[in-house]
Design a protein around this motif. Structure first.
Motif, PDB file in Angstrom:
ATOM      1  N   GLN A  82      30.925  40.830  30.922  1.00  0.00           N
ATOM      2  CA  GLN A  82      31.299  39.441  31.161  1.00  0.00           C
ATOM      3  C   GLN A  82      32.738  39.169  30.736  1.00  0.00           C
ATOM      4  N   SER A  83      33.162  39.798  29.647  1.00  0.00           N
ATOM      5  CA  SER A  83      34.475  39.492  29.061  1.00  0.00           C
ATOM      6  C   SER A  83      35.594  40.294  29.731  1.00  0.00           C
ATOM      7  N   TYR A  84      35.281  41.114  30.711  1.00  0.00           N
ATOM      8  CA  TYR A  84      36.229  41.990  31.419  1.00  0.00           C
ATOM      9  C   TYR A  84      36.747  43.129  30.539  1.00  0.00           C
ATOM     10  N   ALA A  85      37.028  42.826  29.249  1.00  0.00           N
ATOM     11  CA  ALA A  85      37.506  43.830  28.294  1.00  0.00           C
ATOM     12  C   ALA A  85      38.695  44.625  28.843  1.00  0.00           C
ATOM     13  N   LEU A  86      39.714  43.896  29.349  1.00  0.00           N
ATOM     14  CA  LEU A  86      40.929  44.570  29.828  1.00  0.00           C
ATOM     15  C   LEU A  86      41.914  44.708  28.661  1.00  0.00           C
ATOM     16  N   TYR A  87      42.804  45.680  28.758  1.00  0.00           N
ATOM     17  CA  TYR A  87      43.853  45.835  27.739  1.00  0.00           C
ATOM     18  C   TYR A  87      45.007  44.908  28.093  1.00  0.00           C
ATOM     19  N   PRO A  88      45.318  43.899  27.252  1.00  0.00           N
ATOM     20  CA  PRO A  88      46.299  42.880  27.633  1.00  0.00           C
ATOM     21  C   PRO A  88      47.729  43.417  27.781  1.00  0.00           C
ATOM     22  N   HIS A  89      48.049  44.507  27.044  1.00  0.00           N
ATOM     23  CA  HIS A  89      49.427  45.000  27.070  1.00  0.00           C
ATOM     24  C   HIS A  89      49.662  45.994  28.198  1.00  0.00           C
ATOM     25  N   LEU A  90      48.599  46.388  28.910  1.00  0.00           N
ATOM     26  CA  LEU A  90      48.756  47.353  30.009  1.00  0.00           C
ATOM     27  C   LEU A  90      48.789  46.631  31.361  1.00  0.00           C
ATOM     28  N   SER A 135      44.363  35.410  37.531  1.00  0.00           N
ATOM     29  CA  SER A 135      43.283  34.413  37.459  1.00  0.00           C
ATOM     30  C   SER A 135      42.006  35.109  36.969  1.00  0.00           C
ATOM     31  N   GLY A 136      41.002  34.299  36.638  1.00  0.00           N
ATOM     32  CA  GLY A 136      39.730  34.871  36.162  1.00  0.00           C
ATOM     33  C   GLY A 136      39.110  35.808  37.193  1.00  0.00           C
ATOM     34  N   GLY A 137      39.144  35.387  38.460  1.00  0.00           N
ATOM     35  CA  GLY A 137      38.544  36.193  39.522  1.00  0.00           C
ATOM     36  C   GLY A 137      39.287  37.504  39.708  1.00  0.00           C
ATOM     37  N   GLN A 138      40.634  37.446  39.585  1.00  0.00           N
ATOM     38  CA  GLN A 138      41.426  38.676  39.732  1.00  0.00           C
ATOM     39  C   GLN A 138      41.144  39.620  38.562  1.00  0.00           C
ATOM     40  N   ARG A 139      41.010  39.057  37.365  1.00  0.00           N
ATOM     41  CA  ARG A 139      40.701  39.912  36.192  1.00  0.00           C
ATOM     42  C   ARG A 139      39.337  40.578  36.378  1.00  0.00           C
ATOM     43  N   GLN A 140      38.409  39.789  36.938  1.00  0.00           N
ATOM     44  CA  GLN A 140      37.070  40.339  37.159  1.00  0.00           C
ATOM     45  C   GLN A 140      37.142  41.509  38.142  1.00  0.00           C
ATOM     46  N   LEU A 161      30.047  37.451  36.334  1.00  0.00           N
ATOM     47  CA  LEU A 161      30.642  36.284  36.989  1.00  0.00           C
ATOM     48  C   LEU A 161      30.606  35.025  36.127  1.00  0.00           C
ATOM     49  N   SER A 162      30.054  35.139  34.921  1.00  0.00           N
ATOM     50  CA  SER A 162      29.768  33.902  34.190  1.00  0.00           C
ATOM     51  C   SER A 162      31.011  33.186  33.672  1.00  0.00           C
ATOM     52  N   ASN A 163      32.170  33.850  33.662  1.00  0.00           N
ATOM     53  CA  ASN A 163      33.384  33.148  33.224  1.00  0.00           C
ATOM     54  C   ASN A 163      34.134  32.498  34.382  1.00  0.00           C
ATOM     55  N   LEU A 164      33.596  32.589  35.573  1.00  0.00           N
ATOM     56  CA  LEU A 164      34.310  32.069  36.741  1.00  0.00           C
ATOM     57  C   LEU A 164      33.814  30.663  37.082  1.00  0.00           C
ATOM     58  N   ASP A 165      34.719  29.860  37.695  1.00  0.00           N
ATOM     59  CA  ASP A 165      34.266  28.527  38.100  1.00  0.00           C
ATOM     60  C   ASP A 165      33.371  28.665  39.341  1.00  0.00           C
ATOM     61  N   ALA A 166      32.696  27.568  39.705  1.00  0.00           N
ATOM     62  CA  ALA A 166      31.628  27.643  40.722  1.00  0.00           C
ATOM     63  C   ALA A 166      32.128  28.227  42.043  1.00  0.00           C
ATOM     64  N   LYS A 167      33.336  27.822  42.472  1.00  0.00           N
ATOM     65  CA  LYS A 167      33.823  28.256  43.776  1.00  0.00           C
ATOM     66  C   LYS A 167      34.127  29.758  43.771  1.00  0.00           C
ATOM     67  N   LEU A 168      34.818  30.173  42.705  1.00  0.00           N
ATOM     68  CA  LEU A 168      35.201  31.581  42.584  1.00  0.00           C
ATOM     69  C   LEU A 168      33.961  32.469  42.428  1.00  0.00           C
ATOM     70  N   ARG A 169      33.001  31.920  41.725  1.00  0.00           N
ATOM     71  CA  ARG A 169      31.749  32.635  41.494  1.00  0.00           C
ATOM     72  C   ARG A 169      31.054  32.929  42.815  1.00  0.00           C
TER      73      ARG A 169
END
Ligand code: ATP
Length: 379
Positions: A82-90, A135-140, A161-169
């Motif tokens: 859910q949290s994507y867990a991406l590395y922010p500096h990469l 955006s949240g969807g792109q990170r996902q 998908l739980s961090n995305l808004d309804a439309k993006l979801r």
């Protein structure tokens, strides 16, 4: 490609019995959704398949190999959180290629794989950005790309998908369905969102308090819920459930509650009266304005835009009907409910299990039908 089998898997955390004896066979290429309310054990089950949590007992097989004790890296599985867990500096490219670099793949092969997956998920223009610039969807999608880059046999997804808004979801849901069709991998997907489950799953495993309540296609769970729990979980609004009795009148069986009776179209010969819970889907109730059917009093009307929810009282029982707009009724009006016998679901009042009319030739039913049938309306 992977088949995942859970065999009598249980998990205890101290005194908390999180998973009770769960057996589930997920076919190669299936999109299996683990669905259920908060705390029912979905994530624990997924984490045991991923190797992040060790079962207390039972076995987990991947393509017939016992992986119960194998470390996560040795399982041909990729997990998306859910949290994507991406590395922010990469950069996006580095994030996607990370699993390959840790496996010491050659630089050019990593670049080729990243380019392939990025193109598949429309991420090519974003490869040089960092997660904070997405955006949240792109990170996902980046998290998904990172999972896909290794070409795993199966994807394990925990509420991605739980961090995305309804439309993006909704848009990402469609993308995931298409992706699954395209790559044909096995998906094991955790959610508490019934719309996600109904729209994406080949099969749903509905969990309740650490147990599997019902496993089947979305249509099977919706149309023939095995219990009042399933009936009340799926559907918005959920199935109307009311306490009633099945009684014999003039040789026929009727469902009766105060100010409510419906013939079941079944001979009552040899059938004892019994207490039941009756289930009726809101969209199956017809509001008759011409006086035919069960009288009811309108309490409130909710406008959903395309449809209306009409809440009524039948005797002491509250029921909800989902009808097209405008229903043309107001609070205080008397309406008549048209109910088709085939839309009546019966459940045992005490156990909540589904009741079916099991005729004398029940032996001819196939095994599944016999196992899911509860032959209690018979003598
Ligand atoms: P949610 O939808 O809220 O994420 P869930 O269905 O995924 O819930 P789990 O997270 O699997 O549920 O939790 C199942 C049960 O196990 C809960 O009662 C939870 O409190 C308990 N539990 C989960 N992880 C641990 C842990 N590490 N230690 C103790 N108890 C745990």
């Amino acid at each position: 490609m992977s088949r995942i089998q859970l065999q009598s898997v249980s998990k205890k955390f101290g005194t908390t019995h999180a998973i009770h004896d769960v057996s589930l066979d997920i076919a190669d290429g299936e999109f299996m959704v683990l669905l259920g309310p908060s705390g029912c054990g979905k994530s624990t089950l997924l984490r045991m398949v991923a190797g992040l949590t060790q079962p207390t007992s039972g076995r987990i097989l991947l393509d017939d190999n016992d992986i119960t004790s194998a470390p996560p890296r040795q399982r041909d599985l990729a997990m998306v959180f859910q949290s994507y867990a991406l590395y922010p500096h990469l950069t996006v490219a580095k994030n996607i290629g990370f699993p390959l670099r840790t496996r010491k793949m050659a630089r050019q092969s990593v670049a080729d794989s990243v380019a392939r997956v990025a193109a598949l998920l429309d991420l090519t223009p974003l490869l040089a950005r960092r997660p904070g610039e997405l955006s949240g969807g792109q990170r996902q999608r980046v998290a998904l790309a990172r999972a896909m880059v290794r070409d795993p046999g199966a994807f394990l997804m925990d509420e991605p998908l739980s961090n995305l808004d309804a439309k993006l979801r909704s848009a990402t849901r469609t993308e995931l369905i298409e992706l699954h069709h395209r790559i044909g991998s096995t998906f094991l997907y955790v959610t508490h969102d019934q719309v996600e489950a109904m729209t994406m799953a080949s099969r749903i495993a509905l969990m309740n308090d650490g147990r599997l309540e019902q496993v089947g296609t979305p249509t099977e769970l919706y149309d023939t819920p095995r219990s009042t729990f399933v009936a009340g979980f799926l559907g918005a609004p959920p199935m109307n459930l009311l306490q009633a009795d099945v009684v014999s009148r003039g040789g026929e069986l009727y469902v009766e509650a105060p100010d409510f009776w419906v013939p079941l179209g079944i001979s009552s010969a040899g059938v004892a009266d019994r207490s039941v819970t009756v289930g009726i889907r809101p969209e199956r109730i017809v509001l008759n304005l011409d006086g035919a059917g069960t009288p009811a009093t309108v309490v409130t009307v909710e406008n959903l835009g395309s449809e209306e929810l009409v809440h009524v009282l039948v005797g002491p029982n509250a029921l909800c009907a989902r009808v097209s707009r405008p229903a043309g009724v107001r609070p205080g009006d008397t309406v008549h409910l048209g109910l088709d016998t085939s839309d009546i679901h019966l459940f045992d009042r005490d156990t909540g299990r589904r009741l079916v009319w099991q005729p004398e030739d029940a032996a001819d039913l196939d095994t599944t039908a016999r196992e899911t049938s509860i032959p209690v309306l018979t003598s």
